[in-house]
Design an enzyme around this catalytic site. Sequence first.
Site, PDB file in Angstrom:
ATOM      1  N   GLY A   1       0.817  -1.221   0.000  1.00 39.33           N
ATOM      2  CA  GLY A   1       0.000   0.000   0.000  1.00 39.33           C
ATOM      3  C   GLY A   1       0.841   1.257   0.000  1.00 39.33           C
TER       4      GLY A   1
ATOM      5  CB  VAL B   1      -0.084  10.026   1.893  1.00 37.45           C
ATOM      6  CG1 VAL B   1       0.723  10.938   2.802  1.00 37.45           C
ATOM      7  CG2 VAL B   1      -0.506  10.784   0.641  1.00 37.45           C
ATOM      8  CG  MET B   2      -0.988   7.521   6.319  1.00 42.40           C
ATOM      9  SD  MET B   2      -0.125   8.465   7.598  1.00 42.40           S
ATOM     10  CE  MET B   2      -0.064   7.259   8.939  1.00 42.40           C
TER      11      MET B   2
ATOM     12  CB  ALA C   1     -10.339   0.210   7.490  1.00 46.74           C
TER      13      ALA C   1
ATOM     14  CB  SER D   1      -1.810   8.456  15.782  1.00 48.02           C
ATOM     15  OG  SER D   1      -2.243   9.796  15.812  1.00 48.02           O
ATOM     16  N   GLY D   2      -0.355  10.194  13.480  1.00 49.63           N
ATOM     17  CA  GLY D   2       0.586  11.277  13.251  1.00 49.63           C
ATOM     18  C   GLY D   2       0.458  11.887  11.878  1.00 49.63           C
TER      19      GLY D   2
ATOM     20  CE  LYS E   1      -4.431   6.184  14.766  1.00 55.67           C
ATOM     21  NZ  LYS E   1      -5.540   6.536  13.914  1.00 55.67           N
TER      22      LYS E   1
ATOM     23  CG  HIS F   1      -5.134   8.808  19.084  1.00 53.30           C
ATOM     24  ND1 HIS F   1      -5.453   9.235  17.812  1.00 53.30           N
ATOM     25  CD2 HIS F   1      -4.028   9.509  19.440  1.00 53.30           C
ATOM     26  CE1 HIS F   1      -4.591  10.150  17.411  1.00 53.30           C
ATOM     27  NE2 HIS F   1      -3.716  10.335  18.381  1.00 53.30           N
ATOM     28  CG  ASN F   2      -8.301   8.152  15.244  1.00 52.57           C
ATOM     29  OD1 ASN F   2      -7.173   8.207  15.717  1.00 52.57           O
ATOM     30  ND2 ASN F   2      -8.517   7.823  13.986  1.00 52.57           N
TER      31      ASN F   2
ATOM     32  CD  GLU G   1      -7.381  13.052  15.090  1.00 57.57           C
ATOM     33  OE1 GLU G   1      -7.825  13.186  13.938  1.00 57.57           O
ATOM     34  OE2 GLU G   1      -6.512  12.206  15.391  1.00 57.57           O
ATOM     35  CE1 TYR G   2     -15.242  12.131  14.022  1.00 55.67           C
ATOM     36  CE2 TYR G   2     -12.981  11.331  14.175  1.00 55.67           C
ATOM     37  CZ  TYR G   2     -14.192  11.393  13.503  1.00 55.67           C
ATOM     38  OH  TYR G   2     -14.343  10.718  12.322  1.00 55.67           O
TER      39      TYR G   2
ATOM     40  NE  ARG H   1     -36.227   1.424  32.783  1.00 58.58           N
ATOM     41  CZ  ARG H   1     -35.761   0.296  33.265  1.00 58.58           C
ATOM     42  NH1 ARG H   1     -35.447   0.202  34.557  1.00 58.58           N
ATOM     43  NH2 ARG H   1     -35.623  -0.756  32.498  1.00 58.58           N
TER      44      ARG H   1
END
Length: 481
Positions: A9, A12-13, A76, A128-129, A182, A185-186, A189-190, A444
């Site tokens: 692959g 870019v990454m 993914a 990540s980065g 991860k 982490h994201n 980030e959001y 309830r």
Amino acid sequence: MKATIGLIGLAVMGENLVLNMESKGFSVAVFNRSTEKVDAFLASRAKGKNIIGTHSLEELVASLERPRKIMMMVKAGAPVDANIEKLIPLLDKGDIIIDGGNSNYEDSQRRMEFVQSKGLLYIGTGVSGGEEGALKGPSIMPGGSKEAWEAVKPILQGISAHVDNTPCCDWIGTGGAGHFVKMVHNGIEYGDMQLIGEIYDLLHRLLKLDNSEMQEIFSTWNKGELDSYLIEITKDILGYKEDDGSYLLDKILDTAGQKGTGKWTGISALHEGVPLTLIVESVFARSVSSMKEERVAASKVFDISPKQSIADPKAFITMLGKALYAAKIISYAQGFALIKSAGKTYDWDLNLGGIALLWRGGCIIRSAFLDKISQAFTKDKELQNLILDPYFAQILKENHQSLREVVAAAALNGIPTPSLSAALNWFDSYRTERLPANMLQAQRDYFGAHTYERTDAKRGEFFHTNWTGHGGSTASTTYNV
């Protein structure tokens, strides 16, 4: 001469990770489904480097030293499974397949079990980065087959970011643990990005500051307790001008995209029963932003412009900084609460303090206070929530009033602050001894005989009331505490 590792692959990454590996002394064999990308890479960025181009998976596998280590940097989902299916017949016992994309942790768990059933080893790792991190040193969060760790450890730790000579890469846990961390982490980030966006909106719409004035504010914040990668790039974005001298930011359409990790984080929080309110609101904020045409139409129906002026703009800017800091801490507190809960659910034996250290360098959410988060969880292994640590508790005691006043000012002026508001509501709910859930439980039990607990009885003892006088005494199943 065989290559140390193979990579599939060359987007870019992938390209940048290959160049990173080669710069650290590892020889790399590369393959891409569109083989012309391999040739173009070898003729440009990889020219003259210890990088081997291959034009088939068979050629890639044949070029690797044993145990073979092959890292996939592909989209993914189905492409990952397709590559695994093609690789398995070409590999031998003990060879290692590594997925470095943004895969769902449940997929990584499934894939590890499948690959291990074929006598091979599997690692699902978060990376990540972004583009720069991949090239110069990302944060790497590996999980999967523990037996594979020693073989890939020198490579992954070698290419990762380093802070205080410590690699921002360490073993997370088995199965999907790496991709779960991860994912969270994201999610954080959001939340961070949304919080910054809301502060920017208040500076712009409420205080009427221009981009250069806001750039100066974010630059100042980045030199203090808010020091972080996202604050730093916000300062740069605010100052970026096109050739005609106009600010680029002002010309960017206000609709935000997403790739799914924030949504996955929210879904996981629902499964775990962890209130991840700030991060979930940041995901929904992107969804609302995408409804551009509807928002334009609604703005003509509901013309609610800011009505109140800020008496002391300088003091309000100070409050904005404190509110952002408080909300940011709450975002991390919610994220780590989810990681802690999932660790227990999946028996991952996660090191929360160690995870915080992985995020100090290379990754998008790197912040100055990650050392303090690591210290908090290292000092107290049973810490229930980050905000109960004395250091962070004191910050919230000092800053929560600023968060209140900022949210109030935004509400009174019709400026949306979904994540700042969610941070405040979560904080007030978490610190409140008695919530109105007693009314909810009575309701309830009234309509569904779902039972309730009593303040004058032991926890775990359930009761049902015949509220109407003509219902039965039979209760439904009790609720999950």
